[in-house]
Design an enzyme around this catalytic site. Structure first.
Site, PDB file in Angstrom:
ATOM      1  N   HIS A  22     -22.727 -35.673 -15.210  1.00 23.50           N
ATOM      2  CA  HIS A  22     -22.520 -35.570 -13.766  1.00 23.50           C
ATOM      3  C   HIS A  22     -23.287 -36.664 -13.027  1.00 23.50           C
ATOM      4  CE1 HIS A  22     -20.324 -32.034 -14.484  1.00 23.50           C
ATOM      5  NE2 HIS A  22     -20.663 -31.333 -13.418  1.00 23.50           N
ATOM      6  N   HIS A  33     -30.033 -29.552 -15.891  1.00 24.95           N
ATOM      7  CA  HIS A  33     -30.559 -30.609 -16.767  1.00 24.95           C
ATOM      8  C   HIS A  33     -32.069 -30.806 -16.604  1.00 24.95           C
ATOM      9  CE1 HIS A  33     -26.757 -32.124 -18.412  1.00 24.95           C
ATOM     10  NE2 HIS A  33     -26.240 -31.952 -17.214  1.00 24.95           N
TER      11      HIS A  33
END
Length: 271
Positions: free
Chosen positions: A164, A223
């Protein structure tokens, strides 16, 4: 149409002196640093954006390159043709060749997307191990990929570079580079073509806002810091290597606005 024109004029004002293009890379890096600090400090409130199934993620981010490609394709085609015809007084054949050259930037972007996402998957598979809910008495199975692990309801633990952060940063930077062509494009105020370009431009601007917003959500909710930092650095490197280095060379797709530097204040489209 008057509202569309006002909206386009307001959005173009932010691009007139290249301010967005100059600052966006640093803004993205700052978002990763600040967002990771908030996440690690558990200072982020619960919102629907924490859920990976939120509509923006499912219908936009998961197909971010498709959205970017779908809007940039007609925008580059129309604006480049008009720029070549009006600025350099080229004929139709020469103008079409320039359009094809500029459209090759989308082929380059597609190659960057394909290679990088494939590399991320390879690294995650290479560095990962699978934790399965099986009984201790059962023989331990070795899993080669994340997909195999998930098929047995396992949890894959590998170094998952943030796709992303990579893709959203690259798409956002690519869009702000391509819309720079409006700084040197002159189109009659009452032209139907101006309406088409305005629609595409405003759509690209709102798409960029979605990418930056979802980039922020990734930074604060998902993340590890190293995974996000590496993802955005790869995105920035892909942008810099193309628009700030390769596209300056003769044998390349070229820049959207080849003869006007980043600091130029020329802005004839709104006249």
């Amino acid at each position: 149409m008057e509202r569309l024109e006002r909206c386009g004029r307001w959005l173009r004002a932010g691009l007139a002196a290249g301010q967005v293009r100059r600052r966006l890379p640093w803004v993205l890096l700052a978002i990763v640093l600040l967002g990771s600090a908030l996440k690690d400090g558990d200072l982020v409130p619960e919102t629907p954006m924490r859920n990976k199934r939120n509509p923006l993620n499912v219908y936009f981010v998961k197909v971010a390159w498709a959205w970017t490609l779908w809007l940039l394709l007609p925008f580059i085609t129309v604006t480049t043709y008009q720029f070549a015809k009006n600025k350099f007084l080229y004929g139709p054949t020469k103008s079409i060749l320039i359009v094809l050259r500029r459209l090759s930037a989308l082929l380059v972007g597609s190659a960057v997307w394909y290679v990088c996402t494939g590399l991320f998957i390879y690294i995650e598979n290479l560095t990962g191990t699978c934790s399965t809910p099986g009984k201790l008495s059962e023989p331990h199975r070795l899993y080669a990929t994340k997909q195999e692990c998930h098929q047995d309801n396992g949890i894959w633990n590998g170094f998952d570079i943030s796709g992303h952060c990579f893709l959203l940063s690259y798409c956002a930077l690519m869009i702000v580079e391509e819309v720079a062509v409006l700084e040197g494009l002159s189109i009659d105020h009452n032209s139907k073509l101006r309406v088409v370009i305005n629609i595409l431009f405003v759509s690209l601007c709102f798409l960029t806002m979605i990418w930056v917003f979802m980039f922020l959500c990734t930074a604060v909710y998902f993340h590890d810091f190293s995974q996000k930092l590496l993802g955005v650095l790869i995105g920035l490197s892909a942008w810099y290597g193309t628009y700030r280095f390769w596209y300056l060379k003769p044998f390349s797709p070229g820049l959207p606005l080849p003869n006007i530097p980043l600091s130029s204040k020329k802005y004839s489209y709104s006249r």
